[in-house]
Design a protein around this motif. Structure first.
Motif, short mmCIF file in Angstrom:
data_model
loop_
_atom_site.label_atom_id
_atom_site.label_comp_id
_atom_site.label_asym_id
_atom_site.label_seq_id
_atom_site.Cartn_x
_atom_site.Cartn_y
_atom_site.Cartn_z
N ARG A 80 59.71 -97.33 -87.02
CA ARG A 80 60.76 -97.78 -87.93
C ARG A 80 61.75 -98.70 -87.22
NH1 ARG A 80 63.18 -92.91 -89.64
NH2 ARG A 80 61.34 -92.66 -90.92
N LEU A 81 62.11 -98.34 -85.99
CA LEU A 81 63.12 -99.10 -85.26
C LEU A 81 62.62 -100.47 -84.83
CD1 LEU A 81 64.57 -96.23 -83.07
CD2 LEU A 81 65.52 -97.20 -85.15
N ARG A 82 61.33 -100.61 -84.62
CA ARG A 82 60.76 -101.92 -84.26
C ARG A 82 61.00 -102.96 -85.35
NH1 ARG A 82 54.67 -101.12 -82.06
NH2 ARG A 82 55.16 -100.42 -79.96
N ASN A 83 61.04 -102.53 -86.59
CA ASN A 83 61.18 -103.45 -87.72
C ASN A 83 62.61 -103.90 -87.95
OD1 ASN A 83 58.42 -103.41 -88.30
ND2 ASN A 83 58.66 -101.52 -89.46
N TYR A 84 63.56 -103.28 -87.31
CA TYR A 84 64.96 -103.68 -87.46
C TYR A 84 65.23 -104.95 -86.67
CZ TYR A 84 65.95 -99.00 -89.32
OH TYR A 84 65.98 -97.86 -90.07
N SER A 85 66.26 -105.66 -87.08
CA SER A 85 66.68 -106.83 -86.31
C SER A 85 67.33 -106.37 -85.01
CB SER A 85 67.67 -107.67 -87.12
OG SER A 85 68.91 -107.00 -87.21
N VAL A 86 67.50 -107.29 -84.09
CA VAL A 86 68.08 -106.95 -82.79
C VAL A 86 69.49 -106.40 -82.96
CG1 VAL A 86 68.76 -107.87 -80.54
CG2 VAL A 86 66.65 -108.63 -81.61
N TRP A 87 70.23 -106.91 -83.92
CA TRP A 87 71.61 -106.44 -84.13
C TRP A 87 71.62 -105.04 -84.72
CZ3 TRP A 87 74.17 -109.36 -81.18
CH2 TRP A 87 73.79 -110.69 -81.02
N GLN A 88 70.68 -104.74 -85.60
CA GLN A 88 70.57 -103.38 -86.11
C GLN A 88 70.12 -102.43 -85.02
OE1 GLN A 88 67.89 -104.36 -89.30
NE2 GLN A 88 69.48 -104.07 -90.86
N GLN A 89 69.23 -102.91 -84.16
CA GLN A 89 68.81 -102.09 -83.03
C GLN A 89 69.97 -101.82 -82.09
OE1 GLN A 89 65.53 -104.07 -81.16
NE2 GLN A 89 64.09 -103.58 -82.82
N ALA A 90 70.87 -102.78 -81.96
CA ALA A 90 72.05 -102.59 -81.10
C ALA A 90 72.91 -101.44 -81.63
CB ALA A 90 72.86 -103.87 -81.00
N ILE A 91 73.02 -101.31 -82.92
CA ILE A 91 73.78 -100.20 -83.50
C ILE A 91 73.08 -98.88 -83.20
CG2 ILE A 91 74.53 -99.17 -85.68
CD1 ILE A 91 74.95 -102.09 -86.66
N ILE A 92 71.75 -98.86 -83.30
CA ILE A 92 70.99 -97.66 -82.97
C ILE A 92 71.15 -97.31 -81.50
CG2 ILE A 92 68.67 -96.65 -82.88
CD1 ILE A 92 69.76 -97.02 -85.73
N ILE A 93 71.14 -98.33 -80.64
CA ILE A 93 71.36 -98.10 -79.20
C ILE A 93 72.74 -97.50 -78.99
CG2 ILE A 93 71.66 -99.26 -76.97
CD1 ILE A 93 68.74 -98.88 -77.84
N GLY A 94 73.73 -97.97 -79.74
CA GLY A 94 75.07 -97.40 -79.65
C GLY A 94 75.10 -95.93 -80.05
N LEU A 95 74.37 -95.59 -81.10
CA LEU A 95 74.30 -94.19 -81.52
C LEU A 95 73.59 -93.33 -80.48
CD1 LEU A 95 73.46 -94.67 -85.31
CD2 LEU A 95 75.61 -93.87 -84.32
N LEU A 96 72.50 -93.86 -79.93
CA LEU A 96 71.78 -93.12 -78.89
C LEU A 96 72.64 -92.97 -77.63
CD1 LEU A 96 68.19 -94.57 -79.18
CD2 LEU A 96 68.92 -92.26 -79.74
N SER A 97 73.38 -94.00 -77.29
CA SER A 97 74.25 -93.94 -76.13
C SER A 97 75.37 -92.92 -76.35
CB SER A 97 74.83 -95.32 -75.84
OG SER A 97 75.68 -95.28 -74.73
N SER A 98 75.90 -92.87 -77.55
CA SER A 98 76.94 -91.87 -77.82
C SER A 98 76.36 -90.46 -77.78
CB SER A 98 77.64 -92.16 -79.15
OG SER A 98 76.72 -92.14 -80.21
N LEU A 99 75.13 -90.28 -78.27
CA LEU A 99 74.47 -88.98 -78.16
C LEU A 99 74.25 -88.61 -76.70
CD1 LEU A 99 72.94 -86.56 -79.44
CD2 LEU A 99 70.89 -87.98 -79.28
N TYR A 100 73.81 -89.57 -75.90
CA TYR A 100 73.59 -89.35 -74.47
C TYR A 100 74.89 -88.91 -73.80
CZ TYR A 100 73.14 -90.85 -69.59
OH TYR A 100 73.17 -90.91 -68.23
N HIS A 101 75.98 -89.60 -74.09
CA HIS A 101 77.26 -89.24 -73.48
C HIS A 101 77.77 -87.89 -74.00
CE1 HIS A 101 78.23 -92.68 -70.98
NE2 HIS A 101 77.58 -93.39 -71.87
N LEU A 102 77.50 -87.60 -75.25
CA LEU A 102 77.91 -86.31 -75.81
C LEU A 102 77.16 -85.17 -75.14
CD1 LEU A 102 79.72 -85.07 -78.00
CD2 LEU A 102 77.77 -85.19 -79.54
N VAL A 103 75.86 -85.31 -74.96
CA VAL A 103 75.07 -84.26 -74.31
C VAL A 103 75.52 -84.07 -72.87
CG1 VAL A 103 72.74 -83.67 -73.49
CG2 VAL A 103 73.07 -84.48 -75.83
#
Length: 158
Positions: free
Chosen positions: A90-113
């Motif tokens: 699913r994430l492959r089909n997103y644009s690079v800018w949408q993927q950047a938002i997903i990376i931000g969410l994953l990064s926030s999850l990483y920092h939260l854990v």
């Protein structure tokens, strides 16, 4: 085949080095999560080669390099990459800018854990400065994506 694996591991080692390069105190707060961003790219591009196991091994290496309790970064990276690997089609089909938002969410999850585990072990308290790397990771994602994609295509890594 070996050369292709060396390029993947080489990029992960470069990310580990970038993660520990000394920066001035004012700039260190904004250091992006280089390792997470590189692992995210490779796990989206080649999920059969770069997966949770690679994230765990890289996290252990990062724990050793940074000097934190063994397992903190490996847990955070493993959880983040697991979520990414479970949704990579699913994430492959997103644009690079949408993927950047997903990376931000994953990064926030990483920092939260990592914060939760450190809070349990050492009783640290949350500061807003912990979230600056999330924004920095979102900003660098398009450039890292472009660079690693170009490298992957140049060396025919599949």
């Amino acid at each position: 085949m070996r050369k292709r694996n060396l390029i993947i591991w080489g990029s992960i080692i470069i990310a580990l080095v970038l993660q520990i390069v000394p920066l001035p105190i004012q700039a260190d707060v904004y250091r992006p999560d280089w390792v997470l961003v590189v692992l995210a790219y490779w796990s989206m591009a080649l999920p059969s080669r770069v997966n949770v196991g690679v994230a765990f091994i890289t996290g252990v290496a990062m724990d050793i390099l940074v000097g934190t309790t063994l397992g903190i970064h490996s847990l955070g990276l493993s959880v983040s990459i697991y979520i990414l690997a479970a949704n990579y089609q699913r994430l492959r089909n997103y644009s690079v800018w949408q993927q950047a938002i997903i990376i931000g969410l994953l990064s926030s999850l990483y920092h939260l854990v990592t914060f939760w585990v450190q809070h349990i072990l050492t009783d640290i308290y949350f500061q807003i400065d912990y979230l600056w790397p999330v924004i920095a990771s979102m900003v660098i994602w398009p450039w890292v994506f472009w660079l690693l994609r170009r490298t992957r295509r140049q060396f025919s890594i599949m």
